[in-house]
Write a protein that holds these residues in place. Sequence first.
Motif, PDB file in Angstrom:
ATOM      1  N   ALA A 291      61.383  19.702  39.636  1.00  0.00           N
ATOM      2  CA  ALA A 291      60.563  20.821  39.180  1.00  0.00           C
ATOM      3  C   ALA A 291      61.415  22.063  38.965  1.00  0.00           C
ATOM      4  CB  ALA A 291      59.455  21.110  40.189  1.00  0.00           C
ATOM      5  N   SER A 292      62.431  22.262  39.816  1.00  0.00           N
ATOM      6  CA  SER A 292      63.222  23.476  39.607  1.00  0.00           C
ATOM      7  C   SER A 292      64.282  23.270  38.530  1.00  0.00           C
ATOM      8  CB  SER A 292      63.838  23.962  40.919  1.00  0.00           C
ATOM      9  OG  SER A 292      64.714  23.001  41.425  1.00  0.00           O
ATOM     10  N   MET A 293      64.827  22.046  38.449  1.00  0.00           N
ATOM     11  CA  MET A 293      65.825  21.795  37.414  1.00  0.00           C
ATOM     12  C   MET A 293      65.203  21.811  36.024  1.00  0.00           C
ATOM     13  SD  MET A 293      68.365  18.873  38.840  1.00  0.00           S
ATOM     14  CE  MET A 293      68.671  18.193  37.229  1.00  0.00           C
ATOM     15  N   GLY A 294      64.007  21.213  35.934  1.00  0.00           N
ATOM     16  CA  GLY A 294      63.353  21.104  34.637  1.00  0.00           C
ATOM     17  C   GLY A 294      63.096  22.449  34.000  1.00  0.00           C
ATOM     18  N   GLN A 295      62.941  23.471  34.849  1.00  0.00           N
ATOM     19  CA  GLN A 295      62.624  24.783  34.283  1.00  0.00           C
ATOM     20  C   GLN A 295      63.808  25.429  33.589  1.00  0.00           C
ATOM     21  OE1 GLN A 295      60.379  26.290  37.763  1.00  0.00           O
ATOM     22  NE2 GLN A 295      59.027  27.147  36.235  1.00  0.00           N
ATOM     23  N   THR A 296      65.004  24.851  33.767  1.00  0.00           N
ATOM     24  CA  THR A 296      66.126  25.397  33.013  1.00  0.00           C
ATOM     25  C   THR A 296      66.103  24.885  31.570  1.00  0.00           C
ATOM     26  OG1 THR A 296      67.520  23.611  33.795  1.00  0.00           O
ATOM     27  CG2 THR A 296      67.672  25.657  34.970  1.00  0.00           C
ATOM     28  N   PHE A 297      65.313  23.824  31.314  1.00  0.00           N
ATOM     29  CA  PHE A 297      65.226  23.329  29.942  1.00  0.00           C
ATOM     30  C   PHE A 297      64.387  24.288  29.108  1.00  0.00           C
ATOM     31  CE2 PHE A 297      65.613  18.576  31.217  1.00  0.00           C
ATOM     32  CZ  PHE A 297      66.889  18.819  31.656  1.00  0.00           C
ATOM     33  N   PRO A 298      64.919  24.758  27.985  1.00  0.00           N
ATOM     34  CA  PRO A 298      64.107  25.636  27.142  1.00  0.00           C
ATOM     35  C   PRO A 298      62.894  24.878  26.582  1.00  0.00           C
ATOM     36  CG  PRO A 298      66.423  25.738  26.531  1.00  0.00           C
ATOM     37  CD  PRO A 298      66.283  24.616  27.486  1.00  0.00           C
ATOM     38  N   PRO A 299      61.719  25.532  26.567  1.00  0.00           N
ATOM     39  CA  PRO A 299      60.512  24.880  26.051  1.00  0.00           C
ATOM     40  C   PRO A 299      60.668  24.370  24.619  1.00  0.00           C
ATOM     41  CG  PRO A 299      60.007  27.062  26.930  1.00  0.00           C
ATOM     42  CD  PRO A 299      61.457  26.869  27.090  1.00  0.00           C
ATOM     43  N   VAL A 300      61.381  25.105  23.788  1.00  0.00           N
ATOM     44  CA  VAL A 300      61.548  24.658  22.392  1.00  0.00           C
ATOM     45  C   VAL A 300      62.249  23.311  22.350  1.00  0.00           C
ATOM     46  CG1 VAL A 300      62.057  25.544  20.123  1.00  0.00           C
ATOM     47  CG2 VAL A 300      62.470  26.967  22.126  1.00  0.00           C
ATOM     48  N   ALA A 301      63.279  23.159  23.199  1.00  0.00           N
ATOM     49  CA  ALA A 301      64.024  21.913  23.208  1.00  0.00           C
ATOM     50  C   ALA A 301      63.128  20.764  23.647  1.00  0.00           C
ATOM     51  CB  ALA A 301      65.232  22.029  24.126  1.00  0.00           C
ATOM     52  N   VAL A 302      62.288  21.031  24.664  1.00  0.00           N
ATOM     53  CA  VAL A 302      61.360  19.990  25.126  1.00  0.00           C
ATOM     54  C   VAL A 302      60.403  19.618  24.001  1.00  0.00           C
ATOM     55  CG1 VAL A 302      59.545  19.446  26.779  1.00  0.00           C
ATOM     56  CG2 VAL A 302      61.539  20.729  27.524  1.00  0.00           C
ATOM     57  N   LEU A 303      59.874  20.647  23.338  1.00  0.00           N
ATOM     58  CA  LEU A 303      58.944  20.404  22.227  1.00  0.00           C
ATOM     59  C   LEU A 303      59.624  19.583  21.134  1.00  0.00           C
ATOM     60  CD1 LEU A 303      56.053  21.343  21.292  1.00  0.00           C
ATOM     61  CD2 LEU A 303      57.235  23.033  19.922  1.00  0.00           C
ATOM     62  N   ALA A 304      60.851  19.965  20.795  1.00  0.00           N
ATOM     63  CA  ALA A 304      61.563  19.271  19.719  1.00  0.00           C
ATOM     64  C   ALA A 304      61.866  17.826  20.107  1.00  0.00           C
ATOM     65  CB  ALA A 304      62.856  20.010  19.384  1.00  0.00           C
ATOM     66  N   LEU A 305      62.300  17.625  21.361  1.00  0.00           N
ATOM     67  CA  LEU A 305      62.671  16.275  21.777  1.00  0.00           C
ATOM     68  C   LEU A 305      61.458  15.378  21.948  1.00  0.00           C
ATOM     69  CD1 LEU A 305      65.573  16.943  24.292  1.00  0.00           C
ATOM     70  CD2 LEU A 305      65.695  16.013  21.998  1.00  0.00           C
TER      71      LEU A 305
END
Lengths: 390, 251
Positions: free
Chosen positions: B104-118
């Motif tokens: 949960a804490s590591m995942g928050q370093t992922f930018p939301p745009v990147a998650v959306l794109a992937l």
Amino acid sequence: MSDAKQPANRVIIAMILLALPALHGLALTSVQPNRIVPGDAYRLMEIVGLGGALLLSLPFVAVLWLAWRPSEKRMRVIFVINIALLMALPWALALFCMSFVDADQPYARAGVGPGIWTLLFLLLLILIELRTRLQLSKGLQNMAAALVVGSLSLALISGWLEPLALAREYAGRREQFAAAVLYHLMLVGAAVALSLVIGFLLALLIRRLTRLQTPAFSVLSIIQTIPSLALFGLLLAPLAWLAARYPLLADLGVKGIGWAPALIALVGYSLLPMTRNTFVALEEVPPDVIESARGMGMSPWQVFSQVRLPLALPVLLEGIRITAIQAIGLAAVAALIGAGGLGTFIFQGLGQAAMDLVVLGALPILIMALIVDAGFSALAAYFRRGVVHD
Amino acid sequence: MKRQAGVMRIGVSSLWAWWVPLAWLVALLAMIQIMPDGEDIFRQIAPDNRSVIYRRDDFLTLVANHMAIVGVASLVAITAGVGAAVVVTRSWGRDFLPLVAQLASMGQTFPPVAVLALSVPMLGFGTEPTIMALVLYGLLPIVRNTLVGLQGIDADVLEAARGMGMSAIQILWQVELPLAFKVIVAGIRTSVTINIATAAIGSTIGAKTLGDPIIAGIINGNTAYILQGAILIALLALCVDSSFERFSRLL
């Protein structure tokens, strides 16, 4: 090293029970004759046959067995198997490319399928689990990371991964990619540097003028609340107007579309975490420490630069970390308004339904965010330790 | 009794206390209503464009759609996120606690745009993939805050509850969740704020949201469209966020 048996590690068992069906059931790879035509998906059985599939299940079954009755030693064996699997993955892909992608067709490409992504994710989860269960030394962790990264780099340099769709997309825009990475970093760097200066001054100002604290933080949090796409949009019109009005600005590159609104928006977003953390950091320094420094005859500037600032540094670094990570993501969105950077690939890829292009843009962004996160966390830990030792 | 008093206080001074979110809401509704008739004003912003009012969908539909996407994603994320955090803090699920907390804490370093794109290569284009990506990303702050809230409860309090003969379920519902509620709400607020912003970008992967006018404006070089989308998204975000702010003060 004690070899006492512990209760079964349910986390690793659960991961392996998810990994086995992913290994056999999901498409691991695909082959496309060119960029447009949808490719054929390959599962494990179709790639290596029944015997190979069973053979490749062995390491997973071994981990399952080891996790059933784990001991310190067995967990270390699981760690070694895990690292070995991660190291082998790029070479397995290379082998696949060699035997399944027709080398005579320059446009043929191999895709990484959902199976491999799932396996990769599960293996990383097992690594996280092992890291919390085992007291692995920093050196060992770094060595493991170096081995995995080294193996991947070697596979990339060898050229055997060239038929991968991701590599094909990269090969087509080598220079663009390098420029985009550089531009992305510059945009983020400029935003962080600017907001550091402005945030620092703002924090100093509202420490003096306490009356301004509430309104200042309200305004900053309002900016932070406005979604990025909207803020870019809101800046577009005034900047376009300014550029039309003052040609000098337009000559400098300030216009509605481009780096200007992107940089302004990035700085705007960065101001809240930066100012808040600087403010809190300076505020939290214990008064008696300041008092004793003054008592030692330090001038106000000496107190600030030699006592207050070093003590505030860890929290300040945390502010920079948050800001930088946030800016890395926002700079990607800024590509929509023509700011360039890695986001360009993402949105180009989405527009052309070229998924590998999307990944080519998104993956480096993820990696960048992870590196920045790890770097600043390490730096903050280092300074915090320094403070305790003194 | 205490709860009763709280309800009374909301009753008496409610409207005044909620004036900030109400003001944003009124501004949002006014803009939805006025902007389609603002041709003269928008004409000055985009003098060269043939059409200066975005009419592919009316603004109310877009706002409603945007809210629906964020709402569904947030509901799923709240249920799954609070559920996951509760599971890993029970004695039978505790094995998974370190992993979930780290994730949960590591995942928050992922930018939301990147998650959306992937999420597109995995899930495809459209509204559902957008919702899925929002759920995935929105989970993280909720899980994290729920864990913080549940773990921050004094062990003595739980001991006392057990001593009173409360069952595990009763302790969860009547002691743990109420005590952690404030922190959980803060997590939900972060999650919803990010989701409103990310849903707007969801336009680029084919979800019908308030990002549509902005994307259309960027493609056609129409600043008026961009401004209309931007104003509505900004007002919506400010309205929702200030409501959360107000709500969390009551807790």
